[in-house]
Design a protein around this motif. Structure first.
Motif, PDB file in Angstrom:
ATOM      1  N   SER A 112      -1.072 -11.081 -11.882  1.00  0.00           N
ATOM      2  CA  SER A 112      -1.453 -10.456 -10.620  1.00  0.00           C
ATOM      3  C   SER A 112      -2.910 -10.038 -10.651  1.00  0.00           C
ATOM      4  N   MET A 113      -3.347  -9.590 -11.808  1.00  0.00           N
ATOM      5  CA  MET A 113      -4.736  -9.164 -11.909  1.00  0.00           C
ATOM      6  C   MET A 113      -5.667 -10.367 -11.767  1.00  0.00           C
ATOM      7  N   ASP A 114      -5.267 -11.504 -12.341  1.00  0.00           N
ATOM      8  CA  ASP A 114      -6.078 -12.710 -12.185  1.00  0.00           C
ATOM      9  C   ASP A 114      -6.236 -13.070 -10.713  1.00  0.00           C
ATOM     10  N   LEU A 115      -5.169 -12.814  -9.944  1.00  0.00           N
ATOM     11  CA  LEU A 115      -5.208 -13.167  -8.535  1.00  0.00           C
ATOM     12  C   LEU A 115      -5.793 -12.051  -7.684  1.00  0.00           C
ATOM     13  N   GLY A 116      -6.248 -10.989  -8.303  1.00  0.00           N
ATOM     14  CA  GLY A 116      -6.989  -9.993  -7.551  1.00  0.00           C
ATOM     15  C   GLY A 116      -6.240  -8.730  -7.205  1.00  0.00           C
ATOM     16  N   ALA A 117      -5.001  -8.581  -7.673  1.00  0.00           N
ATOM     17  CA  ALA A 117      -4.277  -7.339  -7.398  1.00  0.00           C
ATOM     18  C   ALA A 117      -4.282  -6.488  -8.656  1.00  0.00           C
ATOM     19  N   PHE A 170      -0.877  -1.480 -13.690  1.00  0.00           N
ATOM     20  CA  PHE A 170      -0.453  -0.150 -14.121  1.00  0.00           C
ATOM     21  C   PHE A 170       1.050   0.015 -13.987  1.00  0.00           C
ATOM     22  N   LEU A 171       1.574  -0.587 -12.944  1.00  0.00           N
ATOM     23  CA  LEU A 171       3.006  -0.438 -12.686  1.00  0.00           C
ATOM     24  C   LEU A 171       3.831  -1.065 -13.805  1.00  0.00           C
ATOM     25  N   ALA A 172       3.459  -2.291 -14.180  1.00  0.00           N
ATOM     26  CA  ALA A 172       4.242  -2.969 -15.204  1.00  0.00           C
ATOM     27  C   ALA A 172       4.014  -2.341 -16.566  1.00  0.00           C
ATOM     28  N   PHE A 173       2.823  -1.853 -16.799  1.00  0.00           N
ATOM     29  CA  PHE A 173       2.567  -1.249 -18.105  1.00  0.00           C
ATOM     30  C   PHE A 173       3.313   0.059 -18.273  1.00  0.00           C
ATOM     31  N   MET A 175       0.827  -1.205   0.000  1.00  0.00           N
ATOM     32  CA  MET A 175       0.000   0.000   0.000  1.00  0.00           C
ATOM     33  C   MET A 175       0.864   1.258   0.000  1.00  0.00           C
ATOM     34  N   LYS A 176       2.050   1.144   0.620  1.00  0.00           N
ATOM     35  CA  LYS A 176       2.937   2.299   0.666  1.00  0.00           C
ATOM     36  C   LYS A 176       3.323   2.728  -0.754  1.00  0.00           C
ATOM     37  N   LEU A 177       3.613   1.698  -1.568  1.00  0.00           N
ATOM     38  CA  LEU A 177       3.996   1.980  -2.948  1.00  0.00           C
ATOM     39  C   LEU A 177       2.837   2.636  -3.696  1.00  0.00           C
ATOM     40  N   THR A 178       1.628   2.060  -3.505  1.00  0.00           N
ATOM     41  CA  THR A 178       0.455   2.650  -4.142  1.00  0.00           C
ATOM     42  C   THR A 178       0.286   4.091  -3.687  1.00  0.00           C
ATOM     43  N   GLY A 179       0.475   4.306  -2.394  1.00  0.00           N
ATOM     44  CA  GLY A 179       0.337   5.656  -1.848  1.00  0.00           C
ATOM     45  C   GLY A 179       1.364   6.605  -2.438  1.00  0.00           C
ATOM     46  N   HIS A 185       7.495 -10.535 -20.092  1.00  0.00           N
ATOM     47  CA  HIS A 185       7.402 -10.939 -18.690  1.00  0.00           C
ATOM     48  C   HIS A 185       6.645  -9.902 -17.871  1.00  0.00           C
ATOM     49  N   GLU A 186       6.810  -8.636 -18.235  1.00  0.00           N
ATOM     50  CA  GLU A 186       6.077  -7.606 -17.508  1.00  0.00           C
ATOM     51  C   GLU A 186       4.587  -7.752 -17.725  1.00  0.00           C
TER      52      GLU A 186
END
Ligand code: SF4
Ligand code: SF4
Lengths: 158, 371
Positions: B124-129, B134-137, A21-25, B116-117
């Motif tokens: 991660s999205m499949d698992l609910g995160a 957005f980070l990898a994209f 969450m810190k990273l998201t924040g 890989h990204e």
């Protein structure tokens, strides 16, 4: 023992969640590092790479002249039959007949933007342009004629 | 015909995952046989995105057929093109200029990182995160920009041609790649912070979907799936092509065999790709970017085979030539197909909730399976 494991688990879980969450924040409060582009609001400033393979076009100079000799190399190189060269015979003032291009027909609906035609052209008469908003309402508009009406081959191009 | 609906004679429930299921990331149809929550069997039904690429290639010339292969494993488009270019060069016995080889390998590794990204974010999205997406994209976008500038396309580049590459790299190429490498090294730890250390994620991945080394070999698994089971399978090491024998990198081999290991292998592979790029980017030699080849390429009569390591595993291209300007027969050995065939073995006995995690770590790209 069970209770101790349980509490450790809860502690570790909370900690790992908070790390994430810190990273998201961090990114929530640092807008500058976000690189999302607001298309189509940024249409006026959006610039694609020069080499972007959007569509095939034939550059013409100010005298309405192009460099296409009508040799059909691009037509042969194209894997999809996108290009059709319709040639004609020009008669020079001395009375010599010379093959020239009548119509360069380009079917955008069949093009996969592979760039092989540009590779094959011996006179660099065609190029890929970085336009990308190419949708039209009538599919007939996708069949284009690339050589401008009344255009002719540039002097000295063989 | 397969049973697809209702219950079996033993009273097990049949459930369809796909062909339109968000976790298959493509049109893959899987029929699950469930005993309560436990998976007894998985049956993949293929063919929803079959475009008969192999047959199509038979009517295209050796220059033309390369662009079609970008549409197989579209996340490793460069590497597919590379394999095809290599096999044609092998047949023609063309010496590829060193400059082209360097550029090709750099591009390959960039593609691998991008792939890989995308896998990381999608899994991660499949698992609910959702944040990883957005980070990898964001990182992937930088690679895509490099590709766009040099190759003119973001996904189906068609930049490799028999004899080298299609054009000189963009003048900014080196600068941009170096900037990307520097950025990427700084942000790689974010991947671990966000997901790898997460306890929910670990509990869902550890000890799930075990694949033994023997099974990995007998199902023909390659790539990160096999390496996570302790099987040496990196073609870049086994049969180096282009300049892979000149660079130093480690083949990531782990022995866990479960989902978490497969996850770790891919994350570690990204740093190895960065290592390869760093060794090459400053030393791109001068010279031609393309060898001189004839206008019409004709492979001599015979059979030619070349394999490369894509982001998903071993891709093999097999050409039978009759001496004509078109191949007589082309066969692609795609990594996705073999990895998918091990899925049934991997999910048996696990709960349906684990199914998505197991499938996610296989990194399936459906057009690669169906072709
Ligand atoms: S870009 Fe490719 S598909 Fe399009 S016209 Fe040229 S050769 Fe044909
Ligand atoms: S565009 Fe180029 S390859 Fe095509 S007909 Fe004209 S000169 Fe020949």
């Amino acid at each position: 023992m069970f209770l101790k494991d349980y509490i450790t688990d809860v502690y570790r879980a909370t900690k790992s969640l908070l790390t994430g969450m810190k990273l998201t924040g961090y990114y929530f409060t640092h807008h500058k590092e976000i690189i999302t582009e607001q298309y189509p609001d940024n249409r006026t400033t959006l610039k694609l790479a020069d080499r972007f393979k959007g569509e095939v076009w034939m550059p013409h100079d100010e005298n309405n002249e192009h460099a296409c000799t009508g040799c059909s190399s691009c037509e042969i190189a194209c894997p999809n039959g996108t290009i059709k060269i319709i040639s004609k015979f020009d008669v020079s003032p001395e009375g010599k007949r010379k093959k020239a291009i009548d119509q360069f027909v380009y079917r955008l609906d069949m093009c996969t933007m592979c760039g092989l035609c540009v590779e094959a052209c011996p006179t660099d008469a065609i190029k890929m342009r970085n336009t990308f908003e190419l949708s039209v309402f009538d599919r007939n508009n996708l069949i284009k004629r690339l050589n401008e009406p009344g255009s002719k081959i540039r002097e000295g191009v063989e | 015909m397969f049973e697809e609906i209702g219950t079996t004679a033993e009273g097990d429930l049949l459930i369809n995952v796909g062909p339109q299921h968000p976790a298959t990331h493509g049109v893959l149809h899987l029929v699950l046989t469930l005993n309560g929550e436990i998976i007894k069997k998985v049956e993949p039904h293929l063919g929803y995105i079959h475009r008969s690429i192999e047959k199509m290639c038979e009517s295209l010339s050796y220059r033309q057929f390369i662009y079609v292969t970008s549409r197989m494993d579209y996340l490793s488009a460069h590497i597919n093109n590379h394999a095809c270019a290599l096999v044609v060069e092998k047949g023609l016995q063309v010496e590829v200029p060193l400059r082209a080889q360097y550029i090709r390998v750099i591009m390959d590794e960039l593609t691998r990182i991008a792939s890989h990204e995308l896998w990381w974010s999608a899994m991660s999205m499949d698992l609910g995160a959702f944040t990883p997406y957005f980070l990898a994209f964001r990182e992937r976008e930088k690679i895509n920009e490099i590709m766009e500038e040099t190759c003119g396309a973001r996904l189906t580049m068609n930049y490799m041609v028999p004899g080298g590459v299609m054009a000189e790299p963009h003048p900014d190429f080196q600068k941009k790649v170096k900037a990307f490498v520097a950025d990427f090294k700084k942000t790689l730890h974010e991947y671990d912070e966000l997901i790898t250390g997460n306890i929910i994620f670990q509990n869902r991945m550890k000890g799930v979907g075990y694949l033994s080394p023997e099974d990995a070999i007998s199902y023909g698994c390659t790539g990160p799936v096999a390496r996570a089971s302790g099987v040496k399978s990196d073609i870049r090491k086994i049969a180096p092509y282009d300049v892979y024998d000149k660079v130093e990198f480690d083949e990531i081999i782990e022995t866990g065999g479960d989902c978490f290991t497969r996850y770790q292998v891919r994350i570690k592979e990204m740093s190895q790709s960065i290592r390869i790029i760093e060794q090459l980017i400053d030393n791109i030699p001068d010279g031609d970017f393309q060898a001189k080849t004839k206008a019409v390429l004709k492979l001599p009569k015979g059979e030619f085979y070349q394999r490369v390591e894509t982001a998903r595993g071993e891709l093999g291209v097999y050409i039978v030539s009759e001496g004509a300007a078109q191949p007589y027969r082309i066969k692609f050995r795609s990594p996705g197909f073999s990895n998918l065939s091990a899925l049934d073995h991997m999910v048996r006995g696990y709960k349906i909730g684990d199914f998505i995690a197991i499938m996610g770590t296989l990194d399936l790209v459906i057009p690669d399976i169906d072709r």
